[in-house]
Design a protein around this motif. Structure first.
Motif, PDB file in Angstrom:
ATOM      1  N   SER A  10       0.840  -1.192   0.000  1.00  0.00           N
ATOM      2  CA  SER A  10       0.000   0.000   0.000  1.00  0.00           C
ATOM      3  C   SER A  10       0.875   1.242   0.000  1.00  0.00           C
ATOM      4  O   SER A  10       2.052   1.186   0.368  1.00  0.00           O
ATOM      5  N   LEU A  86      -6.788   0.012  -6.445  1.00  0.00           N
ATOM      6  CA  LEU A  86      -5.887  -1.146  -6.353  1.00  0.00           C
ATOM      7  C   LEU A  86      -5.235  -1.334  -7.719  1.00  0.00           C
ATOM      8  O   LEU A  86      -5.942  -1.413  -8.733  1.00  0.00           O
ATOM      9  N   THR A 105      -1.182  -3.379  -5.349  1.00  0.00           N
ATOM     10  CA  THR A 105      -0.755  -2.275  -4.500  1.00  0.00           C
ATOM     11  C   THR A 105      -1.951  -1.349  -4.352  1.00  0.00           C
ATOM     12  O   THR A 105      -2.523  -0.902  -5.348  1.00  0.00           O
ATOM     13  N   LYS A 106      -2.304  -1.079  -3.102  1.00  0.00           N
ATOM     14  CA  LYS A 106      -3.428  -0.186  -2.831  1.00  0.00           C
ATOM     15  C   LYS A 106      -2.882   1.237  -2.761  1.00  0.00           C
ATOM     16  O   LYS A 106      -2.107   1.566  -1.864  1.00  0.00           O
TER      17      LYS A 106
END
Lengths: 111, 116
Positions: A10, A86, A105-106
């Motif tokens: 993230s 996302l 990957t946020k």
């Protein structure tokens, strides 16, 4: 078996910043490399793809591939709150029939 | 707006029950995929078709899962006996001819299955 991994898990960036997302893959026979974006509750949507080593730019987005390093990346210039989503990378093999995805990957872009 | 149409958007089943999901691919796209996206965002490929023929499927789908893409009807994915671990978002995607592994995938919004 092909492994596709993404980093970071993230990311929070300020509006206007450059965002860099990474994807590594394990099989050097991979031939197709793509990025998708999935807003919350929505369908994943293709952003960009690449076959050969090098860079490709489309608007604010740039994809960079280094097959020798088993790595490709997505760079977002001038990140906007609407880019919050996302981000998923996907890889496919010469001999395969489908794309394998990373776990994403946020990204959150804060005003 | 997604042109791959998936129904239903949500389904709730008890353990052991059947769960069936449908997908209408984008017009002119003969290649259809089913992926499972779990709560950790792990995408698991299940099966894909070109026209009505299976291109590839993983072992999991050979047991409790079945899928078909009949001519002139929606594609479907059915879980014969649902288990708690099947709770996930089931995504259907389609692509152009000859692009099963090297072309843009067009996804639907998914069918979210909850198994109680």
């Amino acid at each position: 078996q092909q492994k596709v991994q993404q980093s970071p898990e993230s990311l929070i960036v300020p509006e206007g910043a450059m965002t860099s997302l990474n994807c590594t893959f394990s099989d050097s026979a991979s031939q197709y490399f793509a990025w998708y974006r999935q807003h919350s509750g929505k369908a994943p949507k293709a952003l960009m793809s690449i076959f050969s080593n090098g860079e490709k730019e489309e608007g604010r987005f740039t994809i960079h591939l280094n097959k020798a390093s088993l790595h490709f990346s997505l760079h977002i210039r001038d990140s906007q709150p609407s880019d919050s989503a996302l981000y998923l990378c996907a890889v496919s093999m010469w001999s395969g029939t489908y794309q394998r995805f990373g776990t994403g990957t946020k990204l959150q872009v804060v005003p | 707006n997604s042109k791959v149409i998936q129904t239903p958007r949500y389904l709730v089943k008890g353990q052991g029950q059947k769960a069936k999901m449908r997908c209408i691919p984008e017009k002119g796209h003969p290649v259809v995929f089913w992926y499972q996206q779990n709560k950790n965002n792990e995408f698991k490929f299940l099966i894909n078709f070109q026209n009505q023929e299976v291109l590839q499927q993983i072992d999991m789908t050979e047991k409790r899962f079945s899928a078909e893409c009949p001519s002139n009807s929606p594609c479907s994915l059915e879980i014969q006996s649902s288990e708690a671990g099947d709770s996930a978002l089931y995504l259907c995607a389609s692509s152009l001819p000859g692009h099963s592994n090297t072309g843009q995938l067009y996804f639907g919004e998914g069918s979210k299955l909850t198994v109680l």
